[in-house]
Design a protein around this motif. Sequence first.
Motif, PDB file in Angstrom:
ATOM      1  N   VAL B  59       0.839  -1.196   0.000  1.00 21.51           N
ATOM      2  CA  VAL B  59       0.000   0.000   0.000  1.00 21.51           C
ATOM      3  C   VAL B  59       0.876   1.250   0.000  1.00 21.51           C
ATOM      4  O   VAL B  59       1.861   1.322   0.737  1.00 21.51           O
ATOM      5  N   ALA B  60       0.516   2.209  -0.843  1.00 22.58           N
ATOM      6  CA  ALA B  60       1.246   3.469  -0.879  1.00 22.58           C
ATOM      7  C   ALA B  60       0.437   4.538  -0.170  1.00 22.58           C
ATOM      8  O   ALA B  60      -0.764   4.665  -0.407  1.00 22.58           O
ATOM      9  N   VAL B 185       5.333  -6.429   9.545  1.00 24.64           N
ATOM     10  CA  VAL B 185       4.928  -5.499   8.496  1.00 24.64           C
ATOM     11  C   VAL B 185       6.149  -4.653   8.149  1.00 24.64           C
ATOM     12  O   VAL B 185       6.986  -4.367   9.001  1.00 24.64           O
ATOM     13  N   LEU B 186       6.258  -4.281   6.877  1.00 32.08           N
ATOM     14  CA  LEU B 186       7.362  -3.422   6.446  1.00 32.08           C
ATOM     15  C   LEU B 186       6.828  -2.014   6.267  1.00 32.08           C
ATOM     16  O   LEU B 186       5.822  -1.809   5.576  1.00 32.08           O
ATOM     17  N   LEU B 187       7.485  -1.047   6.896  1.00 33.76           N
ATOM     18  CA  LEU B 187       7.064   0.346   6.777  1.00 33.76           C
ATOM     19  C   LEU B 187       8.206   1.134   6.143  1.00 33.76           C
ATOM     20  O   LEU B 187       9.305   1.172   6.675  1.00 33.76           O
ATOM     21  N   LEU B 188       7.948   1.743   5.006  1.00 35.69           N
ATOM     22  CA  LEU B 188       9.012   2.418   4.272  1.00 35.69           C
ATOM     23  C   LEU B 188       8.676   3.900   4.157  1.00 35.69           C
ATOM     24  O   LEU B 188       7.632   4.272   3.632  1.00 35.69           O
ATOM     25  N   ASP B 189       9.563   4.729   4.674  1.00 32.37           N
ATOM     26  CA  ASP B 189       9.318   6.177   4.650  1.00 32.37           C
ATOM     27  C   ASP B 189      10.113   6.804   3.514  1.00 32.37           C
ATOM     28  O   ASP B 189      11.317   6.985   3.638  1.00 32.37           O
ATOM     29  N   GLU B 190       9.450   7.116   2.431  1.00 35.30           N
ATOM     30  CA  GLU B 190      10.103   7.682   1.239  1.00 35.30           C
ATOM     31  C   GLU B 190      11.387   6.906   0.921  1.00 35.30           C
ATOM     32  O   GLU B 190      12.472   7.496   0.838  1.00 35.30           O
ATOM     33  N   PRO B 191      11.284   5.603   0.726  1.00 38.05           N
ATOM     34  CA  PRO B 191      12.520   4.806   0.690  1.00 38.05           C
ATOM     35  C   PRO B 191      13.471   5.201  -0.434  1.00 38.05           C
ATOM     36  O   PRO B 191      14.669   5.015  -0.312  1.00 38.05           O
ATOM     37  N   PHE B 192      12.934   5.723  -1.520  1.00 43.49           N
ATOM     38  CA  PHE B 192      13.826   6.017  -2.645  1.00 43.49           C
ATOM     39  C   PHE B 192      14.017   7.512  -2.860  1.00 43.49           C
ATOM     40  O   PHE B 192      14.573   7.940  -3.862  1.00 43.49           O
ATOM     41  N   GLY B 193      13.537   8.299  -1.887  1.00 44.51           N
ATOM     42  CA  GLY B 193      13.521   9.753  -2.057  1.00 44.51           C
ATOM     43  C   GLY B 193      14.889  10.381  -2.239  1.00 44.51           C
ATOM     44  O   GLY B 193      15.021  11.410  -2.879  1.00 44.51           O
ATOM     45  N   ILE B 210      11.257  -8.281  -4.331  1.00 43.96           N
ATOM     46  CA  ILE B 210      11.395  -8.679  -2.922  1.00 43.96           C
ATOM     47  C   ILE B 210      10.016  -8.904  -2.319  1.00 43.96           C
ATOM     48  O   ILE B 210       9.780  -9.875  -1.616  1.00 43.96           O
ATOM     49  N   HIS B 211       9.102  -7.995  -2.623  1.00 44.43           N
ATOM     50  CA  HIS B 211       7.758  -8.112  -2.063  1.00 44.43           C
ATOM     51  C   HIS B 211       7.101  -9.404  -2.542  1.00 44.43           C
ATOM     52  O   HIS B 211       6.475 -10.111  -1.764  1.00 44.43           O
ATOM     53  N   ASN B 212       7.275  -9.706  -3.820  1.00 37.36           N
ATOM     54  CA  ASN B 212       6.673 -10.928  -4.338  1.00 37.36           C
ATOM     55  C   ASN B 212       7.293 -12.166  -3.707  1.00 37.36           C
ATOM     56  O   ASN B 212       6.620 -13.167  -3.509  1.00 37.36           O
ATOM     57  N   LYS B 213       8.599 -12.092  -3.396  1.00 40.56           N
ATOM     58  CA  LYS B 213       9.267 -13.252  -2.795  1.00 40.56           C
ATOM     59  C   LYS B 213       8.857 -13.420  -1.338  1.00 40.56           C
ATOM     60  O   LYS B 213       8.613 -14.527  -0.883  1.00 40.56           O
ATOM     61  N   THR B 217       3.302  -7.725   4.318  1.00 46.49           N
ATOM     62  CA  THR B 217       2.409  -6.580   4.229  1.00 46.49           C
ATOM     63  C   THR B 217       3.315  -5.351   4.276  1.00 46.49           C
ATOM     64  O   THR B 217       4.156  -5.233   5.153  1.00 46.49           O
ATOM     65  N   THR B 218       3.169  -4.465   3.296  1.00 43.03           N
ATOM     66  CA  THR B 218       4.113  -3.359   3.188  1.00 43.03           C
ATOM     67  C   THR B 218       3.374  -2.049   3.016  1.00 43.03           C
ATOM     68  O   THR B 218       2.456  -1.955   2.201  1.00 43.03           O
TER      69      THR B 218
END
Lengths: 294, 377
Positions: B59-60, B185-193, B210-213, B217-218
């Motif tokens: 989810v974005a 759960v994986l929480l990513l804060d602007e991971p590629f910013g 990675i998510h598919n592997k 829940t991200t």
Amino acid sequence: MTDAAIAPLLLSTPRPKAVTTEQPLVRYALIGVAIIFLVVFLFLPLASVFVEALRAGLGTYFASITEPDAVSAITLTLLIAAIAVPANVIFGLAASWAIAKFDFSGKSLLNSLIDLPFSVSPVISGLIYVLLFGAQGYFGPYLKSENIQIIFALPGMVLATIFVTFPFVARELVPLMQEQGTQDEEAALSLGASGWKTFFKVTLPNIRWALLYGVVLCNARAMGEFGAVSVVSGHIRGRTNTMPLHVEILYNEYNFAAAFAVASLLALLALITLVIKITLEWRYVDQIAASRRH
Amino acid sequence: MDARVTNEVNSAAGGTWPLSWATRWETPMQVTIENVVRTFGVTPALHGVSLDIGSGELVALLGPSGSGKTTLLRILAGLDVPTSGRVLFDGEDALKLTVQQRNVGLVFQSYALFRHMTVLENIGFGLRVRPRSRRPSRKEIKRRALELLDLVQLSGLEKRFPAQLSGGQRQRVAFARALAIEPRVLLLDEPFGALDAKVRRELRRWLLEIHNKTGHTTVFVTHDQEEALELADRVVVLNHGRIEQVGTPDEVYDQPNSPFVFSFIGESSVLPVRLEEGRVWLDSRPLDLPQGNLPSGPAQLFLRPHDVEIVVDPERALWGTISTHRRHEGARRVELSVGAKNSRVEIEIPADLRLELAREIAFLPRRYRLYPASAQG
């Protein structure tokens, strides 16, 4: 552009000159003034301390620094530093942690209060403790009834030293910790580390060189402090004299050889501090906030 | 730098994946956010946000800065607490859990790698700080860290320090470090910013793999709509602390439910129009566009530059005077001034269409949205 095209340009301008540079004469004059100043005001006095100390020969030199009063002064100085420096490391860490990592009201007030000892004359700092804990001070009668001696004794001298050296560690750490922010800690917490583990494994390693730098400066000042300690010490020979106070007494007694011998130890300490400081600045320039501020 | 980038492309395409422990979660966690409010002093950052995040979903949280997306992520991580509302992890009250107990994998824009630790020590950190009873042996920690390093395609760099890595590599280490604690759960804060455009695109593809592997829940926060549309199963559009729309990338792009979503996601132009007699009117001209089911009155017509078609007959079409045009990838972007109010509209036309003599272009949007004029964009 090809080489052929720029060649005429190079020929027509004889020598590229930096736009901001001064005339050679001005440059040499400025460098000369700086060097003369350093030699006259810093190098000569420092050298004269060692020359005077050794004038009467090595025998007198060693006798002066090993006689009981001198040994007592050296021991007391080391003892005070050994208490004041760790105390200010703990205080400095706590204050910088609070200022850099939390938001609270009164934060800027705390931040400016840390600098207070820099702006207060050391004599006044000493006097504060006499007013508080001296025989005529606020807590004097109580302390007397409980038979606790603070002024003209070790506790008073430690307190005065802590007060004077109080900003050194915090001043180094606050800007660095502010710049580093809290994300490393947040990452560590989210990975399951407890608060203590986060502090010892993440925060402390991040600031270790700045902390060491602050400790070195704090220590140099703690050992060299004269004014504040002088007020609370009482100058009891062999009991409440630190090295700087001992130097003064010897000097006032016209015992120049002994005065300069003890002074040379302090000067040596200053030189060692300088070497450590420069080494730290040179090796860990990016991790020491001070070198960027000054 | 170029060589390094190419390297990353190659390894992303041809990498092999160890699946020994980083296998798919059987039942990834569900996250429920109920009516979460967060105020800072008097400024509300979140006004009652509710959201269900399904098991294994990517989810974005998309929104401009100040929309509350990062606050929401920090609340999920336990780094912030809501003023009111509930957060449930698999039905269990997550607000009762400390950051440490939540077991979330957190990845920051600034990587937040521990600079005094090697890559391997960074990855193993979460396992090393566990209480003795749950801590794997030193050997086991090293084995897992090496496996994860392989998963993020950085084998061979285990002895490097973060400062010796490129931005893209650092972010992969941060991912591996977050995955090491087997997060719920994986929480990513602007991971590629913080990465440059090319590396960012490569890491997006890599994140999807990675998510598919691993099937975690991200939830990731981004202000980049392209990133959100490309990566997410569902996009949550936030604005001023409220959810504007939740939907698949197709839904939020094709059926934006508000002028804000339309203009925030993708490129758009707006025209003030009137709705009357079942048609859309520009100034006093009826257009060949139906009114739809909106009430009559002033409205805004939103259209996207590439969703227009040039028409020969200007009657009942939109037309405008060309003010500028420029090349835009495979097409040409033309800026027109349309209507009595000289509204600026950008449209895309084939690059080979000759414009030398043309001063005006007539066009009709293939797809568009109408919003009552009172709705704010």
